[in-house]
Design an enzyme around this catalytic site. Sequence first.
Site, short mmCIF file in Angstrom:
data_model
loop_
_atom_site.label_atom_id
_atom_site.label_comp_id
_atom_site.label_asym_id
_atom_site.label_seq_id
_atom_site.Cartn_x
_atom_site.Cartn_y
_atom_site.Cartn_z
N HIS A 1 -0.39 0.28 -9.74
CA HIS A 1 -1.14 -0.69 -8.93
C HIS A 1 -1.71 -1.81 -9.81
O HIS A 1 -2.92 -2.07 -9.82
CB HIS A 1 -2.25 0.01 -8.15
CG HIS A 1 -2.66 -0.76 -6.92
ND1 HIS A 1 -3.21 -0.15 -5.81
CD2 HIS A 1 -2.62 -2.09 -6.61
CE1 HIS A 1 -3.50 -1.06 -4.89
NE2 HIS A 1 -3.14 -2.25 -5.36
N ARG B 1 0.85 -1.18 0.00
CA ARG B 1 0.00 0.00 0.00
C ARG B 1 0.89 1.24 0.00
O ARG B 1 1.92 1.29 0.67
CB ARG B 1 -0.93 0.02 1.22
CG ARG B 1 -2.10 -0.95 1.14
CD ARG B 1 -3.08 -0.56 0.05
NE ARG B 1 -4.26 -1.40 -0.02
CZ ARG B 1 -4.39 -2.46 -0.79
NH1 ARG B 1 -3.37 -2.84 -1.56
NH2 ARG B 1 -5.52 -3.15 -0.80
N GLU C 1 -2.86 7.54 -6.14
CA GLU C 1 -2.84 6.59 -7.24
C GLU C 1 -3.87 7.02 -8.28
O GLU C 1 -5.03 7.24 -7.92
CB GLU C 1 -3.17 5.17 -6.75
CG GLU C 1 -2.08 4.56 -5.90
CD GLU C 1 -2.41 3.14 -5.47
OE1 GLU C 1 -3.53 2.65 -5.78
OE2 GLU C 1 -1.57 2.51 -4.82
#
Length: 359
Positions: free
Chosen positions: A309, A261, A290
């Site tokens: 991601h 994370r 993100e």
Amino acid sequence: MRPGLLWPVAWPVPTPCPLPMRSTRCWAENHDSPRGSSMTGSDRRIRIWIDRTPPSEVVIPPDAELVDGPEDADGVVVAADRPWDDDACRRFPNLKVVARSGIGYDNVDVAACAAHGVAACNTPDAPTVSTAEHALALMLAVAKRLKGSEARLAAGTAGGPGRLAGPGALELDGRNLGLVGCGRIGSLLGRYAEALGMDVLVYDPYLEAAPVGELVDLDQLWAKADVVSLHAPATPETRHIINSDSLGAMRPGVIIINCARGALVDQEALLAALDSGHLGGAGLDVTEPEPLPPGHPLLGRDNVVVTPHVASTTSVGIVRLIAQAVEQALIWLRGGIPEHLLDPAAAHPGVDRRTSTAP
């Protein structure tokens, strides 16, 4: 720097990496789930909403159907980019289960869902292989300075054969990999690293013995690791575990890998360590925010590789993520208790929405 437990008891205790699930067809297609509370008392099909178009390999069994939005769904299969909380449970009164297609569930307020009789579950086995391979790829790309080598080639400044790969390019054989967290993904990455000849150091407050490598305290890991790879959940305790203090305690030239994370890394401290030359490089699949906006100072650096991601979303991985989340949701909606139910309070007879007569 010696923090205490770095992630809460609510996070599933990490276990050694199991063999990856090879089948990508939805489990519910071939198995009868245990029966418990009736979902609605009607014969209509179970309604599932998936927040993305599922691959064709994900099989929806005959007693279920896909719907176009969460407002019509008995269960939802969701990624990590939308909150599922008290407000969502109130807005969607038919909702009975939130199934995370992944291991992290920091966007799901598990307690709030349970208070509304909405089950929350995750799929901790689904992203293991894809994410561990991605972490390995980032580690190799940064260590071998692949990004800078390609950039020089594209610019016509690569020179002939035998030139240096780039400042700081490493052989990983004989180096130390430090794993902060050693559950499914971390332990598999550790096995990959051992195959490369690396020594593996593990910090994990839940483990009495490491499934791979050597269990050490956090100070030892910072001091000895040539590569630090993060595999912990985002909690108040783990937020910015990579910071100016921890970076200062590490060896010069250390590489940071993060496929967990973005909140685990203080990006300003990371940038400062990169600019000073103390940090050898970084491979990041997760960031804050993100995705990173164009022009962000982490982008465009030869010794930093950033991906948006995507570690778990290989062609096989995305099937496994969605199929296992659908499986978990259907077990609950058929009256059973899924293996990865995050809070059993959702099954309390006073709140369990499966006993509701809502249409």
